[in-house]
Design a protein around this motif. Structure first.
Motif, PDB file in Angstrom:
ATOM      1  N   VAL A 161     -32.217  -8.169  11.710  1.00  0.00           N
ATOM      2  CA  VAL A 161     -32.790  -7.954  10.385  1.00  0.00           C
ATOM      3  C   VAL A 161     -31.733  -7.369   9.446  1.00  0.00           C
ATOM      4  CG1 VAL A 161     -34.445  -6.560   9.087  1.00  0.00           C
ATOM      5  CG2 VAL A 161     -35.149  -7.689  11.206  1.00  0.00           C
ATOM      6  N   ARG A 162     -31.012  -6.389   9.922  1.00  0.00           N
ATOM      7  CA  ARG A 162     -30.022  -5.721   9.069  1.00  0.00           C
ATOM      8  C   ARG A 162     -28.948  -6.698   8.587  1.00  0.00           C
ATOM      9  NH1 ARG A 162     -26.458  -0.321  10.674  1.00  0.00           N
ATOM     10  NH2 ARG A 162     -25.361  -0.138   8.679  1.00  0.00           N
ATOM     11  N   GLN A 163     -28.429  -7.509   9.501  1.00  0.00           N
ATOM     12  CA  GLN A 163     -27.405  -8.472   9.118  1.00  0.00           C
ATOM     13  C   GLN A 163     -27.969  -9.509   8.155  1.00  0.00           C
ATOM     14  OE1 GLN A 163     -25.753 -10.741  12.363  1.00  0.00           O
ATOM     15  NE2 GLN A 163     -23.910 -11.266  11.220  1.00  0.00           N
ATOM     16  N   ALA A 164     -29.203  -9.945   8.393  1.00  0.00           N
ATOM     17  CA  ALA A 164     -29.827 -10.926   7.504  1.00  0.00           C
ATOM     18  C   ALA A 164     -29.999 -10.366   6.094  1.00  0.00           C
ATOM     19  CB  ALA A 164     -31.179 -11.350   8.074  1.00  0.00           C
ATOM     20  N   GLN A 165     -30.385  -9.106   5.978  1.00  0.00           N
ATOM     21  CA  GLN A 165     -30.547  -8.480   4.666  1.00  0.00           C
ATOM     22  C   GLN A 165     -29.227  -8.468   3.901  1.00  0.00           C
ATOM     23  OE1 GLN A 165     -32.059  -4.788   6.186  1.00  0.00           O
ATOM     24  NE2 GLN A 165     -34.188  -5.278   5.688  1.00  0.00           N
ATOM     25  N   GLN A 166     -28.144  -8.141   4.595  1.00  0.00           N
ATOM     26  CA  GLN A 166     -26.836  -8.110   3.954  1.00  0.00           C
ATOM     27  C   GLN A 166     -26.408  -9.496   3.499  1.00  0.00           C
ATOM     28  OE1 GLN A 166     -24.518  -6.348   7.114  1.00  0.00           O
ATOM     29  NE2 GLN A 166     -24.943  -4.257   6.455  1.00  0.00           N
ATOM     30  N   LEU A 167     -26.559 -10.497   4.377  1.00  0.00           N
ATOM     31  CA  LEU A 167     -26.132 -11.849   4.044  1.00  0.00           C
ATOM     32  C   LEU A 167     -26.982 -12.462   2.933  1.00  0.00           C
ATOM     33  CD1 LEU A 167     -25.403 -13.228   7.619  1.00  0.00           C
ATOM     34  CD2 LEU A 167     -23.731 -12.670   5.851  1.00  0.00           C
ATOM     35  N   ALA A 168     -28.285 -12.194   2.959  1.00  0.00           N
ATOM     36  CA  ALA A 168     -29.166 -12.739   1.919  1.00  0.00           C
ATOM     37  C   ALA A 168     -28.793 -12.187   0.552  1.00  0.00           C
ATOM     38  CB  ALA A 168     -30.622 -12.433   2.243  1.00  0.00           C
ATOM     39  N   GLY A 169     -28.432 -10.907   0.505  1.00  0.00           N
ATOM     40  CA  GLY A 169     -28.022 -10.319  -0.761  1.00  0.00           C
ATOM     41  C   GLY A 169     -26.734 -10.906  -1.290  1.00  0.00           C
ATOM     42  N   GLN A 170     -25.860 -11.315  -0.379  1.00  0.00           N
ATOM     43  CA  GLN A 170     -24.565 -11.859  -0.784  1.00  0.00           C
ATOM     44  C   GLN A 170     -24.642 -13.338  -1.166  1.00  0.00           C
ATOM     45  OE1 GLN A 170     -22.223 -11.096   2.700  1.00  0.00           O
ATOM     46  NE2 GLN A 170     -22.231  -8.880   2.420  1.00  0.00           N
ATOM     47  N   THR A 171     -25.501 -14.101  -0.498  1.00  0.00           N
ATOM     48  CA  THR A 171     -25.487 -15.557  -0.647  1.00  0.00           C
ATOM     49  C   THR A 171     -26.701 -16.138  -1.355  1.00  0.00           C
ATOM     50  OG1 THR A 171     -26.545 -15.881   1.510  1.00  0.00           O
ATOM     51  CG2 THR A 171     -24.134 -15.758   1.469  1.00  0.00           C
ATOM     52  N   ARG A 172     -27.831 -15.414  -1.394  1.00  0.00           N
ATOM     53  CA  ARG A 172     -29.078 -15.915  -1.983  1.00  0.00           C
ATOM     54  C   ARG A 172     -29.390 -17.326  -1.447  1.00  0.00           C
ATOM     55  NH1 ARG A 172     -30.504 -12.717  -6.414  1.00  0.00           N
ATOM     56  NH2 ARG A 172     -31.879 -14.335  -7.207  1.00  0.00           N
ATOM     57  N   PRO A 173     -29.752 -17.435  -0.159  1.00  0.00           N
ATOM     58  CA  PRO A 173     -29.964 -18.750   0.459  1.00  0.00           C
ATOM     59  C   PRO A 173     -31.146 -19.495  -0.146  1.00  0.00           C
ATOM     60  CG  PRO A 173     -30.780 -17.010   1.878  1.00  0.00           C
ATOM     61  CD  PRO A 173     -30.038 -16.327   0.770  1.00  0.00           C
ATOM     62  N   ASP A 174     -31.098 -20.813  -0.007  1.00  0.00           N
ATOM     63  CA  ASP A 174     -32.212 -21.645  -0.460  1.00  0.00           C
ATOM     64  C   ASP A 174     -33.377 -21.575   0.529  1.00  0.00           C
ATOM     65  OD1 ASP A 174     -30.902 -23.035  -2.817  1.00  0.00           O
ATOM     66  OD2 ASP A 174     -29.488 -23.488  -1.217  1.00  0.00           O
ATOM     67  N   VAL A 175     -33.054 -21.461   1.824  1.00  0.00           N
ATOM     68  CA  VAL A 175     -34.069 -21.374   2.874  1.00  0.00           C
ATOM     69  C   VAL A 175     -33.654 -20.300   3.869  1.00  0.00           C
ATOM     70  CG1 VAL A 175     -35.330 -22.600   4.691  1.00  0.00           C
ATOM     71  CG2 VAL A 175     -34.532 -23.846   2.685  1.00  0.00           C
ATOM     72  N   ALA A 176     -34.617 -19.503   4.323  1.00  0.00           N
ATOM     73  CA  ALA A 176     -34.401 -18.573   5.429  1.00  0.00           C
ATOM     74  C   ALA A 176     -35.210 -19.067   6.613  1.00  0.00           C
ATOM     75  CB  ALA A 176     -34.819 -17.159   5.042  1.00  0.00           C
ATOM     76  N   LEU A 177     -34.536 -19.376   7.724  1.00  0.00           N
ATOM     77  CA  LEU A 177     -35.178 -19.812   8.951  1.00  0.00           C
ATOM     78  C   LEU A 177     -35.174 -18.613   9.896  1.00  0.00           C
ATOM     79  CD1 LEU A 177     -36.376 -22.148  10.643  1.00  0.00           C
ATOM     80  CD2 LEU A 177     -34.038 -22.715  11.338  1.00  0.00           C
ATOM     81  N   LEU A 178     -36.343 -17.995  10.096  1.00  0.00           N
ATOM     82  CA  LEU A 178     -36.413 -16.673  10.722  1.00  0.00           C
ATOM     83  C   LEU A 178     -37.138 -16.699  12.056  1.00  0.00           C
ATOM     84  CD1 LEU A 178     -37.608 -14.650   7.582  1.00  0.00           C
ATOM     85  CD2 LEU A 178     -35.258 -15.190   8.246  1.00  0.00           C
ATOM     86  N   ASP A 179     -36.486 -16.144  13.083  1.00  0.00           N
ATOM     87  CA  ASP A 179     -37.188 -15.855  14.328  1.00  0.00           C
ATOM     88  C   ASP A 179     -38.142 -14.688  14.053  1.00  0.00           C
ATOM     89  OD1 ASP A 179     -37.993 -15.681  16.926  1.00  0.00           O
ATOM     90  OD2 ASP A 179     -36.117 -14.873  17.696  1.00  0.00           O
ATOM     91  N   VAL A 180     -39.345 -14.757  14.584  1.00  0.00           N
ATOM     92  CA  VAL A 180     -40.316 -13.692  14.335  1.00  0.00           C
ATOM     93  C   VAL A 180     -39.957 -12.411  15.080  1.00  0.00           C
ATOM     94  CG1 VAL A 180     -42.700 -12.992  14.762  1.00  0.00           C
ATOM     95  CG2 VAL A 180     -42.233 -15.207  13.709  1.00  0.00           C
TER      96      VAL A 180
END
Length: 228
Positions: free
Chosen positions: A38-57
């Protein structure tokens, strides 16, 4: 609308699953970023603003559904697709309250790609995504839009596997890539294998590239290969 070139953030803590998804999506011309928490995803999403997030629950440091909710709140334009082994109807309905789609494990990678494209058609039907410039390294040019390669201005005919191998080496230009990493990323081999497939395809690439210029692919015996 053609959404090739869209950025997909894959959040999956199992490296083998993340690698398979990344390879399949890149093959279909998506840009892929991977995170294992979760922590790494939060950092990357803030940097890249992805079009889609494919997330393991189920992630090691949190709930993927809550992460999806958080990503949507911060970036409303990001579509959210969940990936999980939980397939009870109540789980599916609950997850869809946080995102746009839900895929159960085990999955078929073609289905994952199709679902992502369908979500993009629903959520971003009018987007015109930028055309990515060719990837260049010295006198070598790779065009992901057409899977074409050129060296010194001359076209080089590559098979899909040759192209994938050369692209991965170029992306890692300046360092030696271990054979095991090449097997995992290009051929989806999960474990080290006594295989000559890497050596064989390196030989193919050399035969096609070296007549057009100085030696390009370097070898470090017992380790792997790189681009000079």
């Amino acid at each position: 609308m053609n959404h090739e070139g869209a950025t997909v953030l894959v959040v999956e803590d199992e490296p083998s699953i993340a690698d398979v998804l990344a390879i399949a999506l890149r093959y279909h011309r998506f840009e892929v970023i991977t995170a294992g928490s979760v922590r790494q995803a939060q950092q990357l999403a803030g940097q890249t603003r992805p079009d889609v997030a494919l997330l393991d629950v189920m992630l090691p440091d949190g709930d993927g559904r809550l992460l999806g909710c958080e990503l949507r709140a911060a970036h409303p334009e990001t579509a959210v697709v969940f990936l999980t082994a939980r397939d009870a109807p109540a789980e599916i309905v609950g997850a869809l309250g946080f995102g746009d789609d839900y895929i159960t494990k085990p999955f078929n990678v073609d289905e994952v790609v199709a679902r992502i494209r369908a979500v993009l058609r629903r959520t971003r039907p009018d987007d015109v995504l930028p055309v990515r410039p060719p990837l260049r390294y010295g006198d070598l040019e790779l065009d992901d839009a057409t899977y074409a390669a050129c060296r010194s201005g001359r076209s080089v005919q590559l098979t899909p596997t040759e192209y994938a191998l050369l692209r991965f080496l170029v992306r890692n230009g300046g360092r030696i890539v271990p054979k095991e990493q090449l097997l995992r990323h290009v051929w989806q081999y999960e474990h080290q294998a006594e295989s000559t497939v890497v050596e064989t395809y390196i030989s193919y690439l050399r035969r096609k590239l070296e007549p057009l210029g100085p030696p390009l692919i370097t070898t470090r015996r017992g380790v792997g290969y790189g681009i000079a």
